[in-house]
Design an enzyme around this catalytic site. Structure first.
Site, PDB file in Angstrom:
ATOM      1  N   ASN A 187      20.204  22.673  11.774  1.00 44.40           N
ATOM      2  CA  ASN A 187      20.521  24.099  11.879  1.00 44.40           C
ATOM      3  C   ASN A 187      20.998  24.623  10.523  1.00 44.40           C
ATOM      4  O   ASN A 187      20.969  23.909   9.519  1.00 44.40           O
ATOM      5  CB  ASN A 187      21.594  24.317  12.946  1.00 44.40           C
ATOM      6  CG  ASN A 187      22.937  23.732  12.523  1.00 44.40           C
ATOM      7  OD1 ASN A 187      22.999  22.616  12.030  1.00 44.40           O
ATOM      8  ND2 ASN A 187      24.012  24.483  12.701  1.00 44.40           N
ATOM      9  N   CYS A 193      23.907  25.231   9.212  1.00 43.95           N
ATOM     10  CA  CYS A 193      25.040  24.588   8.545  1.00 43.95           C
ATOM     11  C   CYS A 193      24.988  23.074   8.629  1.00 43.95           C
ATOM     12  O   CYS A 193      25.961  22.400   8.268  1.00 43.95           O
ATOM     13  CB  CYS A 193      26.355  25.105   9.131  1.00 43.95           C
ATOM     14  SG  CYS A 193      26.604  26.869   8.846  1.00 43.95           S
ATOM     15  N   GLU A 238      24.990  20.801  11.097  1.00 41.53           N
ATOM     16  CA  GLU A 238      25.873  20.016  11.961  1.00 41.53           C
ATOM     17  C   GLU A 238      25.442  20.012  13.422  1.00 41.53           C
ATOM     18  O   GLU A 238      25.973  19.230  14.217  1.00 41.53           O
ATOM     19  CB  GLU A 238      27.326  20.525  11.849  1.00 41.53           C
ATOM     20  CG  GLU A 238      27.734  21.636  12.800  1.00 41.53           C
ATOM     21  CD  GLU A 238      27.211  23.014  12.428  1.00 41.53           C
ATOM     22  OE1 GLU A 238      27.642  24.012  13.021  1.00 41.53           O
ATOM     23  OE2 GLU A 238      26.353  23.104  11.535  1.00 41.53           O
ATOM     24  N   PRO A 280      31.150  23.774   8.824  1.00 40.72           N
ATOM     25  CA  PRO A 280      31.851  23.928   7.533  1.00 40.72           C
ATOM     26  C   PRO A 280      33.119  24.759   7.600  1.00 40.72           C
ATOM     27  O   PRO A 280      34.046  24.536   6.827  1.00 40.72           O
ATOM     28  CB  PRO A 280      30.805  24.580   6.635  1.00 40.72           C
ATOM     29  CG  PRO A 280      29.848  25.234   7.568  1.00 40.72           C
ATOM     30  CD  PRO A 280      29.814  24.388   8.800  1.00 40.72           C
ATOM     31  N   THR A 323      34.213  27.534   6.496  1.00 35.50           N
ATOM     32  CA  THR A 323      34.758  28.004   5.224  1.00 35.50           C
ATOM     33  C   THR A 323      35.654  29.226   5.405  1.00 35.50           C
ATOM     34  O   THR A 323      36.770  29.272   4.885  1.00 35.50           O
ATOM     35  CB  THR A 323      33.610  28.336   4.254  1.00 35.50           C
ATOM     36  OG1 THR A 323      32.728  27.217   4.194  1.00 35.50           O
ATOM     37  CG2 THR A 323      34.151  28.634   2.866  1.00 35.50           C
TER      38      THR A 323
END
Length: 752
Positions: free
Chosen positions: A445, A447, A449, A616, A618
């Site tokens: 996908n 990101c 994961e 992630p 972020t």
């Protein structure tokens, strides 16, 4: 400039009129400013007198209360430093104070009447009407759970992101979180609804669980799509190609991250309608996806985000690697998508051994040999690939031979220059797929994961995400918080509105969820551990994997197993990553519980086919007040550039544990790879692993000040990631002259 007087009433003060938020005038009262400053500094290592002394707004007739407040925020941010990090919390509280006061002026109250807030927002169409399944008495009871003091926990970066990205007009933070909790509990049995709603709310409000961006942003609004991650496959025909582009637009509209696999598409120079050399290859279709990401801008919040994956054997792979460079035909460039390579073990072995690799056209192989190569992995792929290579020149005409290591060097060069392509290890990921009985996984996908089975036009991978905030958790909290996290996501499947039918069908058939984590660096620092404490890291993630998997089994008792359970590796007694129970009896710290769990799953089933995935995070981590995901912090303290200036960023426990926060910008990435590989054993989907290489001299080799990182060092790290069982490599970052900075908007389309 006029600073605060030490007295509350002077002739000067009596001469100044201040414009309040409602437009009315009042005489300046220094004591009110001082009260706000004291409130903002309460309980923190921040002296309010220092902040008062820094107030430099001209206190003249006509000054507004907002100007005074904004100046206090600016002063607090300027005072923030590695030795005085608490000033960022002072600034955050002052920002929240602004929000409280604006809300009071606009609607006449703050947190005093939650029932009225829900009723009016449902009536105006801002809130989902399903909130009215709760009676007025229940809404008033829920409102009593709110603790306004929890709003004081955000630092400035978190407070600004929360208000800018997630809150609706005239909505306060705890109202948003409580409304999410109530909606997440709406599918529970009526007699248990308030019980679970309160547990959900406290876990979210205390920032023990972070909801992914689509849930936190879309859950309260009517007909919101709550899923974070989608993967769709593009088939090699015109109808499906444009259906796929339309599906990508629908996903992007609702804020999801899109993965599109294009490996089935015929290569440049292939046949079209029987005519040779007629195909333009994958690039023109990728360009359409690129323009779709720009055009469908997630409701005006930001541009769409699409990762396009291509198997490394595809004949167009070299042009794929060049499609974001400045030279060449601009009509065959795609600068706004995120390229991803689907990597087989056979390719990596040939890279290691410096052997040749064959690029082929999937259409010719399909037509002449009857092989759909994109569907194959592992031994089946290797057997088919050998057959293909044996057919070169005899049956197959459209191919190219290339040295595998030279191709990998091209990949590395692109990664160092642009951070991409992502690398997704197909065999490692498919070997861990519990649903091999029903298909295969084509790619990762957005990101890197979350993934599961995809069938073009039939099933589109759809996953719902949240994360445990380890910075706010102790080991004894894990059983309860893991249970809540899994239950939240299983409920999300019932209340979301997937954007198209293939997503709906996938959601119901596989019930894929992804409980992730953030704040690992904080968890380690608090305990004075490092990223080299692999046994402690393994024990932590073993517990997370166990408690999440057990909860899904318990939910299956209560609600039934996911429909594709029969024939899955779960049904055969295998556990996380489709590994046999014997693996757990050998590698687990607490062995017996895994044997019992395997037996229970075979008896009762499991509710979700995939359960854990580490995103992630972020931006979400800034709201949560912790370090992002499982990686070390980039720097112990730095200023991030935002639209309104620079914002201080630091881990939550930086003052008391300064030296126990390793800085990723100078950390040997082999340490990161080993730590992620250790975690990956207990995570059934993937981990967003960024690698960061510092190209300055002497960083990794203090005994050799003139030595800097070489290409071979990066090569060895990438190879180690594959060899040690990592499933994907997300961005590859480089640091030159300490110039790298995290972006506030990195990967905001997916879990963030």
């Amino acid at each position: 400039m006029q600073t605060l007087s030490t007295t509350t009433d002077t002739p000067f003060n009596r001469q100044i009129q201040v414009i309040r938020r409602d437009g009315s005038l009042t005489l300046l009262d220094v004591s009110r400013i001082r009260a706000v400053v004291n409130w903002a500094c309460e309980g923190l290592d921040a002296n309010p007198i220092t902040l008062e002394a820094g107030l430099t707004t001209r206190l003249k007739n006509g000054v507004t209360t907002r100007e005074i407040q904004d100046n206090l925020i600016g002063c607090a941010l300027e005072l923030c430093s590695p030795s005085d990090p608490d000033w960022r919390y002072v600034a955050g509280r002052l920002h929240i104070w602004n929000l409280w006061k604006d809300t009071l002026v606009s609607r006449g109250y703050q947190y005093e009447d939650y029932c009225q807030t829900v009723t009016s927002k449902v009536k105006s169409g801002q809130y989902d009407a399903r909130l009215l399944k709760y009676t007025p008495d229940q809404l008033r009871e829920a409102g009593s759970w709110i603790n306004p003091q929890w709003d004081k926990d955000y630092d400035y970066a978190g407070a600004v992101l929360l208000t800018k990205r997630y809150l609706l007009p005239e909505e306060l933070p705890q109202e948003a979180l409580l409304s999410c909790a109530l909606l997440l509990a709406v599918v529970e049995a009526p007699e248990k609804r308030m019980f679970w709603a309160q547990k959900f709310y406290k876990a979210i409000a205390l920032r023990q669980i972070s909801l992914a961006t689509p849930i936190l942003a879309n859950l309260r609004i009517p007909n919101g799509s709550l899923s974070s991650c989608f993967i769709i496959g593009m088939d090699d025909n015109l109808e499906n190609i444009f259906d796929t582009i339309k599906d990508a637009a629908r996903i992007s509209k609702n804020g999801g991250g899109v993965g599109v696999n294009v490996s089935r598409i015929r290569a440049t120079g292939s046949w079209v309608m029987g005519k040779p050399n007629a195909s333009g290859g994958v690039i023109p279709w990728i360009k359409l996806l690129n323009d779709t990401a720009i055009a469908v801008n997630q409701g005006g919040r930001r541009a769409g985000a699409i990762t396009v994956s291509l198997d490394v054997w595809h004949l167009d792979i070299l042009e794929f690697l060049e499609m974001q460079t400045e030279n060449g035909d601009q009509r065959r460039k795609a600068y706004d998508i995120f390229p991803q390579l689907v990597i087989s073990d056979e390719f990596m072995r040939r890279v290691r051994n410096c052997e040749n690799w064959t690029l082929i056209d999937p259409y010719e192989v399909r037509v002449k040999l009857g092989i759909e190569l994109s569907e194959l992995w592992g031994e089946e792929f290797e057997s088919a690939y050998q057959k293909i290579e044996a057919s070169l020149d005899y049956e197959l005409k459209l191919y190219k031979r290339i040295n595998a290591r030279e191709l990998f060097k091209n990949i590395m060069r692109s990664q160092v220059e642009t951070g991409m392509p992502y690398l997704w290890f197909k065999d490692t990921s498919n070997a861990a797929n519990p649903n091999q009985h029903e298909g295969y996984i084509p790619g990762g996908n957005l990101c890197q994961e979350s993934w599961s089975n995809v069938k073009p036009g039939e099933l589109a991978h759809t996953c719902n995400l949240n994360s445990l905030n380890l910075s706010n958790l102790d080991w004894q909290d894990l059983p309860n918080i893991c249970e809540i996290a899994v239950r939240i996501l299983d409920n999300t499947i019932e209340i979301t509105h997937p954007p198209f039918q293939a997503s709906i069908d996938h959601n119901q058939r596989y019930r894929t969820i992804g409980v992730g984590v953030m704040g690992l660096a904080d968890w380690l620092a608090k305990r004075r551990f490092s990223y080299s404490h692999l046994q402690e890291i393994s024990n932590l993630f073993e517990d997370i994997g166990f408690y999440c998997t057990k909860t899904s089994m318990e939910l299956s008792k209560e609600r039934g197993a996911y429909p594709a359970f029969a024939g899955s590796s779960w049904s055969q007694g295998k556990l996380i990553g489709a590994k046999p129970v014997d693996w757990f009896l050998t590698h687990a710290d607490d062995k017996q519980r895994w044997k019992e769990l395997s037996e229970d799953i075979q008896k009762y089933g499991i509710r979700n086919s995939h359960i854990t995935a580490i995103a992630p995070n972020t931006s979400s981590s800034l709201v949560q007040g912790c370090t992002a995901s499982v990686l070390p912090c980039y720097s112990r303290f730095f200023y991030d550039k935002w639209a309104k200036g620079t914002v201080p960023i630091a881990p939550p426990f930086i003052k008391e544990n300064f030296w126990f926060y390793p800085e990723n910008k100078t950390l040997d990435q082999q340490i990161v790879v080993k730590a992620v590989a250790t975690m990956q054993q207990w995570i059934d989907t993937g981990i967003s692993m960024e690698l960061m290489f510092n190209l300055n001299q002497g960083v990794y080799f203090p005994e050799e000040p003139a030595r800097s990182l070489k290409a071979k060092d990066i090569f060895d790290t990438l190879m180690a990631a594959w060899e040690q069982g990592c499933k994907a490599i997300y961005y590859v970052r480089t640091v030159q002259r300490d110039s790298f900075q995290e972006s506030e908007d990195a990967c905001t389309a997916c879990a963030n």
